[in-house]
Design a protein around this motif. Structure first.
Motif, mmCIF file in Angstrom:
data_model
loop_
_atom_site.group_PDB
_atom_site.id
_atom_site.type_symbol
_atom_site.label_atom_id
_atom_site.label_comp_id
_atom_site.label_asym_id
_atom_site.label_seq_id
_atom_site.Cartn_x
_atom_site.Cartn_y
_atom_site.Cartn_z
ATOM 1 N N LEU A 111 0.844 -1.189 0.000
ATOM 2 C CA LEU A 111 0.000 0.000 0.000
ATOM 3 C C LEU A 111 0.881 1.240 0.000
ATOM 4 N N ASP A 112 0.840 1.977 -1.105
ATOM 5 C CA ASP A 112 1.667 3.172 -1.268
ATOM 6 C C ASP A 112 0.773 4.385 -1.477
ATOM 7 N N LEU A 113 0.732 5.269 -0.478
ATOM 8 C CA LEU A 113 -0.039 6.518 -0.544
ATOM 9 C C LEU A 113 0.900 7.728 -0.547
ATOM 10 N N SER A 114 2.159 7.535 -0.870
ATOM 11 C CA SER A 114 3.168 8.574 -0.704
ATOM 12 C C SER A 114 2.995 9.729 -1.678
ATOM 13 N N ASN A 115 3.514 10.890 -1.251
ATOM 14 C CA ASN A 115 3.582 12.091 -2.082
ATOM 15 C C ASN A 115 2.229 12.495 -2.650
ATOM 16 N N ASN A 116 1.271 12.641 -1.737
ATOM 17 C CA ASN A 116 -0.035 13.206 -2.062
ATOM 18 C C ASN A 116 -0.295 14.359 -1.110
ATOM 19 N N GLN A 117 -1.538 14.679 -0.897
ATOM 20 C CA GLN A 117 -1.903 15.751 0.028
ATOM 21 C C GLN A 117 -2.928 15.265 1.034
ATOM 22 N N PHE A 118 -2.841 13.998 1.406
ATOM 23 C CA PHE A 118 -3.733 13.465 2.433
ATOM 24 C C PHE A 118 -3.488 14.186 3.746
ATOM 25 N N SER A 119 -4.560 14.446 4.464
ATOM 26 C CA SER A 119 -4.460 15.151 5.738
ATOM 27 C C SER A 119 -5.299 14.420 6.789
ATOM 28 N N MET A 160 -5.910 -5.847 8.053
ATOM 29 C CA MET A 160 -4.819 -5.927 7.078
ATOM 30 C C MET A 160 -3.621 -6.661 7.653
ATOM 31 N N GLN A 161 -3.825 -7.871 8.100
ATOM 32 C CA GLN A 161 -2.724 -8.647 8.647
ATOM 33 C C GLN A 161 -1.691 -9.019 7.586
ATOM 34 N N ARG A 162 -2.067 -8.961 6.316
ATOM 35 C CA ARG A 162 -1.141 -9.338 5.254
ATOM 36 C C ARG A 162 -0.268 -8.176 4.793
ATOM 37 N N LEU A 163 -0.506 -6.991 5.282
ATOM 38 C CA LEU A 163 0.202 -5.816 4.788
ATOM 39 C C LEU A 163 1.695 -5.969 5.015
ATOM 40 N N ASN A 164 2.435 -5.893 3.918
ATOM 41 C CA ASN A 164 3.885 -6.057 3.958
ATOM 42 C C ASN A 164 4.609 -4.719 3.829
ATOM 43 N N TYR A 165 4.028 -3.815 3.067
ATOM 44 C CA TYR A 165 4.636 -2.515 2.797
ATOM 45 C C TYR A 165 3.568 -1.439 2.967
ATOM 46 N N PHE A 166 3.876 -0.416 3.790
ATOM 47 C CA PHE A 166 2.948 0.699 3.979
ATOM 48 C C PHE A 166 3.730 2.000 3.982
ATOM 49 N N SER A 167 3.458 2.863 2.995
ATOM 50 C CA SER A 167 4.114 4.164 2.913
ATOM 51 C C SER A 167 3.067 5.253 2.731
ATOM 52 N N ALA A 168 3.110 6.225 3.638
ATOM 53 C CA ALA A 168 2.301 7.435 3.502
ATOM 54 C C ALA A 168 3.232 8.651 3.532
ATOM 55 N N ARG A 169 4.413 8.469 3.039
ATOM 56 C CA ARG A 169 5.460 9.482 3.048
ATOM 57 C C ARG A 169 5.021 10.715 2.253
ATOM 58 N N SER A 219 7.242 9.165 6.987
ATOM 59 C CA SER A 219 8.084 10.363 7.029
ATOM 60 C C SER A 219 7.442 11.538 6.300
ATOM 61 N N ARG A 220 7.932 12.743 6.634
ATOM 62 C CA ARG A 220 7.513 13.986 5.988
ATOM 63 C C ARG A 220 6.022 14.239 6.133
ATOM 64 N N ASN A 221 5.543 14.179 7.377
ATOM 65 C CA ASN A 221 4.155 14.501 7.687
ATOM 66 C C ASN A 221 4.122 15.421 8.892
ATOM 67 N N ASN A 222 2.974 15.525 9.527
ATOM 68 C CA ASN A 222 2.822 16.361 10.727
ATOM 69 C C ASN A 222 2.405 15.518 11.920
ATOM 70 N N ILE A 223 2.892 14.301 11.960
ATOM 71 C CA ILE A 223 2.517 13.371 13.024
ATOM 72 C C ILE A 223 3.225 13.762 14.316
ATOM 73 N N GLY A 224 2.464 13.842 15.398
ATOM 74 C CA GLY A 224 3.009 14.224 16.691
ATOM 75 C C GLY A 224 2.900 13.100 17.700
ATOM 76 N N GLY A 225 3.033 13.466 18.977
ATOM 77 C CA GLY A 225 2.959 12.459 20.033
ATOM 78 C C GLY A 225 4.261 11.692 20.169
ATOM 79 N N ILE A 226 4.165 10.520 20.776
ATOM 80 C CA ILE A 226 5.348 9.703 21.041
ATOM 81 C C ILE A 226 5.374 8.498 20.099
ATOM 82 N N ILE A 227 6.531 7.861 20.047
ATOM 83 C CA ILE A 227 6.636 6.608 19.315
ATOM 84 C C ILE A 227 6.024 5.519 20.202
ATOM 85 N N PRO A 228 4.969 4.850 19.761
ATOM 86 C CA PRO A 228 4.275 3.901 20.640
ATOM 87 C C PRO A 228 5.113 2.668 20.950
ATOM 88 N N LEU A 229 4.983 2.162 22.176
ATOM 89 C CA LEU A 229 5.672 0.939 22.569
ATOM 90 C C LEU A 229 5.261 -0.233 21.691
#
Length: 449
Positions: A29-37, A48-57, A81-91
């Motif tokens: 699943l590649d959603l990279s380089n768009n304007q999703f908000s 989506m237990q089968r998801l092997n690749y996920f990019s929303a860069r 990467s290259r988004n506005n995601i905040g908070g902490i890195i989840p355990l």
């Protein structure tokens, strides 16, 4: 019967708005380089237990990293990467035990690196740069023995650079800790990283001297590079920001061509180890803005592949080694604001550097491109063979000055003496009488004997 896995590639478009709920069963699943908000919806990957690749860069996604990610046991690449995601890195991210590439760079993440990331034993690439992360590097990361890239630059990490990095990551090729608040010495144990191509610890608060053992960095001695490096996991291309030629450049597909050592903007002292001239593969060398003393290594010309060299804003002294003219690939040079003296070498690549700012702040330097000329400007300055002797270089320079002064000194003394005899008649008569008397005495002594 389970549905067949499929791929969804919506990258490089102009899609906007919230991320849609995609069909279940996708493995790619590649959603990279768009304007999703907006945040990633909570039910986005619920099945989506089968998801092997996920990019929303490269979008405008906000919110936090969703907790449902812990169920993605097959995920090998996660790139937010290259988004506005905040908070902490989840355990819970530590539950994605199949991860090979994790890229969370250029967001607004805070807090520290969770110790659970040490569970990612297959992880090869970790990019956490350009966030607001803080704290020390957790010792649990030493279990990630497959790491090839560790990029923690441009955060607020502090403490010492762990010595165990040099023992725990035998495959590490990139270590970037740039622009943090690390203190203490640079660990000599980093020289055990035989695969290291990029070492960037610039812009920290490091002190002490440059480890002599850095001459043992094996990969930096190689002139034939592994061009296959740079791809990790499925369709993930390595990327890194590197300070080169006074600019911050991003390398992606050509990252395997970069061999760089950047220790700039710290509090390092002592001399530049001469053994570093054995790192023949170096293309970028930056020791600027420290407190380094001593001389530029006279065998610097051995680094034949060097493209960018910056020793500016230190306390280096002595002459510029003539062997530097052998750096035929050099396209960026900065030796400004040191205590260098003597004539600037010319010939080969050095004659192309006509910007005086390269040498400004060294009051003892002379020659082109500086306005102050040297006394022996008419004497050609031939390049020194690679591996020349610095003491011999200095002796030759001093002898040039000595011989260039002999001629004018002799002429001035000779004409000063003759001029007095010509202008002063009594002195001239006394001078000739002295030699007449001397001749008579010599003849008298010979007659008596």
């Amino acid at each position: 019967m389970q549905p067949q896995a499929f791929s969804i590639d919506l990258g490089l478009n102009n899609f906007s708005g919230p991320i849609p709920c995609i069909l279940n069963g996708a493995s790619f699943l590649d959603l990279s380089n768009n304007q999703f908000s907006e945040p990633i919806p909570p039910n986005f990957t619920s099945t989506m237990q089968r998801l092997n690749y996920f990019s929303a860069r490269g979008n405008q996604i906000s919110g936090m990293i969703p907790s449902f990610i812990e169920g993605m046991n097959s995920l090998t690449v996660l790139d937010l990467s290259r988004n506005n995601i905040g908070g902490i890195i989840p355990l819970s991210l530590g539950n994605c035990i199949a991860l090979k590439a994790l890229d969370l760079s250029k967001n607004r993440l805070s807090g520290g690196i969770p110790t659970s990331l040490g569970l990612l034993r297959q992880l090869q690439t970790m990019h956490l740069s350009n966030n607001n992360l803080s704290g020390e590097i957790p010792s649990s990361l030493k279990k990630c023995a497959s790491l090839e890239t560790l990029d923690l630059g441009h955060n607020n990490f502090s403490g010492y650079i762990p010595t165990w990095i040099g023992k725990s990551f035998p495959a590490l090729r990139i270590l970037s800790l740039r622009s943090n608040m690390f203190t203490g010495n640079i660990p000599a144990q980093l020289s055990n990283l035989t695969s290291l191509q990029i070492l960037d610890v610039g812009q920290n608060c490091l002190s002490g001297s440059i480890p002599q053992s850095f001459e043992d960095l094996v990969a930096m001695k190689k002139t034939n590079l592994n061009l296959s490096y740079g791809r990790t996991g499925t369709y993930y291309n390595e990327n890194l920001l590197v300070s080169v030629k006074g600019l911050i450049l991003e390398y992606t597909r050509t990252i395997s061509l970069v061999i760089c050592m950047d220790l700039s903007r710290n509090n390092l002292s002592g001399e530049i180890p001469k053994g570093l001239t054995s790192l023949l593969g170096l293309r970028v060398l930056n020791f600027s803005e420290n407190h380094l003393t001593g001389k530029i290594p006279d065998k610097i010309g051995k680094l034949a592949l060097l493209e960018s060299l910056d020793f500016s804003k230190n306390q280096l002294s002595g002459i510029i080694p003539l062997s530097m003219s052998n750096l035929t690939f050099l396209s960026y040079l900065n030796l400004s604001f040191n205590n260098l003296w003597g004539k600037i070498p010319s010939g080969n690549q050095l004659q192309t550097f006509q910007d005086p700012s390269i040498y400004i702040g060294n009051s003892g330097l002379c020659g082109s491109p500086l306005p102050n000329k040297c006394v022996d400007d008419e004497t050609p300055h031939t390049p020194m063979p690679i591996g020349g002797d610095l003491e011999k270089d200095k002796e030759e320079y001093e002898m040039r000055w000595f011989y260039s002064a002999i001629g004018p000194g002799f002429a001035m003394g000779f004409w000063a003496f003759c001029g007095v005899l010509i202008l002063k008649k009594p002195w001239r008569i006394a001078y000739y009488r002295f030699f007449d008397d001397l001749e008579n005495r010599l003849c008298f002594n010979c007659h008596c004997s």
